[in-house]
Design a protein around this motif. Structure first.
Motif, PDB file in Angstrom:
ATOM      1  N   TYR A   1       9.569   2.428  -2.910  1.00 15.51           N
ATOM      2  CA  TYR A   1       8.969   2.631  -4.456  1.00 15.51           C
ATOM      3  C   TYR A   1      10.308   2.738  -5.568  1.00 15.51           C
ATOM      4  CZ  TYR A   1       5.703   3.877  -0.886  1.00 15.51           C
ATOM      5  OH  TYR A   1       4.940   3.815   0.428  1.00 15.51           O
ATOM      6  N   GLY A   2      11.466   2.307  -4.952  1.00 17.19           N
ATOM      7  CA  GLY A   2      12.461   2.366  -6.007  1.00 17.19           C
ATOM      8  C   GLY A   2      12.536   1.170  -7.279  1.00 17.19           C
TER       9      GLY A   2
ATOM     10  N   ILE B   1       0.904  -1.093  -0.084  1.00 17.27           N
ATOM     11  CA  ILE B   1       0.028  -0.118   0.017  1.00 17.27           C
ATOM     12  C   ILE B   1       0.833   1.155  -0.024  1.00 17.27           C
ATOM     13  CG2 ILE B   1      -1.740   1.253   1.370  1.00 17.27           C
ATOM     14  CD1 ILE B   1      -3.017  -1.158   0.102  1.00 17.27           C
ATOM     15  N   PHE B   2       0.663   2.303  -0.821  1.00 23.70           N
ATOM     16  CA  PHE B   2       1.370   3.450  -1.027  1.00 23.70           C
ATOM     17  C   PHE B   2       0.975   4.288   0.392  1.00 23.70           C
ATOM     18  CE2 PHE B   2       1.598   8.133  -1.897  1.00 23.70           C
ATOM     19  CZ  PHE B   2       2.985   8.201  -2.608  1.00 23.70           C
TER      20      PHE B   2
ATOM     21  N   ALA C   1      -1.876   5.775   5.258  1.00 25.40           N
ATOM     22  CA  ALA C   1      -2.914   5.154   4.390  1.00 25.40           C
ATOM     23  C   ALA C   1      -2.983   3.637   4.991  1.00 25.40           C
ATOM     24  CB  ALA C   1      -2.524   5.238   3.026  1.00 25.40           C
ATOM     25  N   THR C   2      -4.274   3.180   4.850  1.00 20.01           N
ATOM     26  CA  THR C   2      -4.533   1.868   5.243  1.00 20.01           C
ATOM     27  C   THR C   2      -5.096   1.148   3.934  1.00 20.01           C
ATOM     28  OG1 THR C   2      -6.899   2.196   5.767  1.00 20.01           O
ATOM     29  CG2 THR C   2      -5.095   2.545   7.466  1.00 20.01           C
ATOM     30  N   GLY C   3      -5.238  -0.108   3.871  1.00 23.26           N
ATOM     31  CA  GLY C   3      -5.686  -1.075   2.961  1.00 23.26           C
ATOM     32  C   GLY C   3      -6.966  -1.529   3.172  1.00 23.26           C
ATOM     33  N   GLY C   4      -7.306  -2.867   2.719  1.00 18.52           N
ATOM     34  CA  GLY C   4      -8.594  -3.391   3.100  1.00 18.52           C
ATOM     35  C   GLY C   4      -9.568  -3.318   1.954  1.00 18.52           C
TER      36      GLY C   4
END
Length: 281
Positions: free
Chosen positions: A165-166, A93-94, A259-262
């Motif tokens: 993020y590389g 997740i970003f 941020a969160t996912g789900g």
């Protein structure tokens, strides 16, 4: 239409209604919105139907356009980036680590504008932690340890070639632009005075604070871990739930967020603009 500000039952946050942001806001509305932003740190406007140009106009009411050094803008709009994730995407997740946007810059941004275009039916909440409170409630031993100290900020953990993020980050739909420049460092006070409110906020984060000036690495690491645990405690946190057409504005000078996912299997798309600091009067 009168501006209405409804305060959340949380350490920060307020809902703002009574304004249609697809139209240029009146001066009194801008003043009211700015006052709510500075007081409540993160404010949101539900049920707004906005084009990219509307977002740009709103952001410029809050301050000048800021810099987004590691995300490419959308075509034709040099200061607008997309925060997106496709249904089949499996990358991490970003922005899942606590951070204040771009705190590694010499002049970090004042705020961030984020608009929800496509919002999944569940998940994707954003967590905000009030860093005025985190500073005010620092235990005395931590306050003594950080008093007068400068934190070392860097983008290396995210945007250097070996960062999250590389070059090894494959299959991400966002337009990340990683590079060697992310290895640079920048000093900021660990207790940073907000230029508009005059209040002091704890200004460190796991995302971008990598050390403490003049402190051995092992000592700095232990102190930062203690600060990171302290600053994200539940009593400082507001969980922000998104809906389609919601515009959110937050203050990077006194908040950290994560941020969160789900929402696996669903597309999520938001448009973001960074707001820079206003020039001193």
């Amino acid at each position: 239409m009168a501006l209405q500000v409804t305060v959340m039952d949380a350490p920060c946050g307020a809902r703002v209604t009574g304004v249609v942001l697809s139209q240029p806001p009146a001066a009194a509305q801008v003043a009211g919105i700015r006052a709510a932003w500075l007081r409540h740190q993160v404010i949101f406007f539900p049920d707004q139907k906005l084009a990219v140009e509307d977002l740009e106009r709103f952001a410029q009411c809050m301050g000048p356009f800021g810099e987004d050094p590691y995300i490419a803008p959308i075509p034709g709009h040099a200061h607008v980036v997309q925060v997106k994730r496709e249904p089949d995407e499996t990358t991490p997740i970003f922005a899942e680590s606590w951070h204040s946007d771009w705190s590694f810059l010499p002049t970090p941004p004042a705020g961030t504008v984020l608009y929800g275009n496509i919002i999944p039916p569940a998940g994707g909440d954003t967590l905000f932690a009030n860093q005025y409170l985190a500073w005010d409630e620092l235990p005395s031993h931590l306050r003594r340890a950080v008093d007068g100290r400068m934190g070392i900020h860097s983008a290396r953990r995210g945007y250097a070639p070996q960062g999250m993020y590389g070059e090894r980050d494959k299959g991400r739909s966002m337009a990340i632009r990683w590079g060697e420049s992310a290895l640079r460092t920048q000093l900021h006070p660990m207790g940073r005075v907000h230029p508009e409110t005059g209040r002091t906020a704890l200004f460190v984060s796991p995302g971008y604070t990598i050390g403490i000036e003049g402190m051995p690495e092992d000592e700095a690491h232990a102190l930062l871990l203690a600060l990171f645990r302290h600053q994200s405690q539940e009593q400082f946190v507001y969980r922000h739930r998104w809906s389609e057409g919601m515009l959110t504005l937050w203050d990077n000078r006194c908040l950290i967020h994560a941020a969160t996912g789900g929402y696996e299997g669903h597309r999520r798309l938001l448009h973001r603009i960074t707001v820079g600091e206003r020039a001193a009067a």
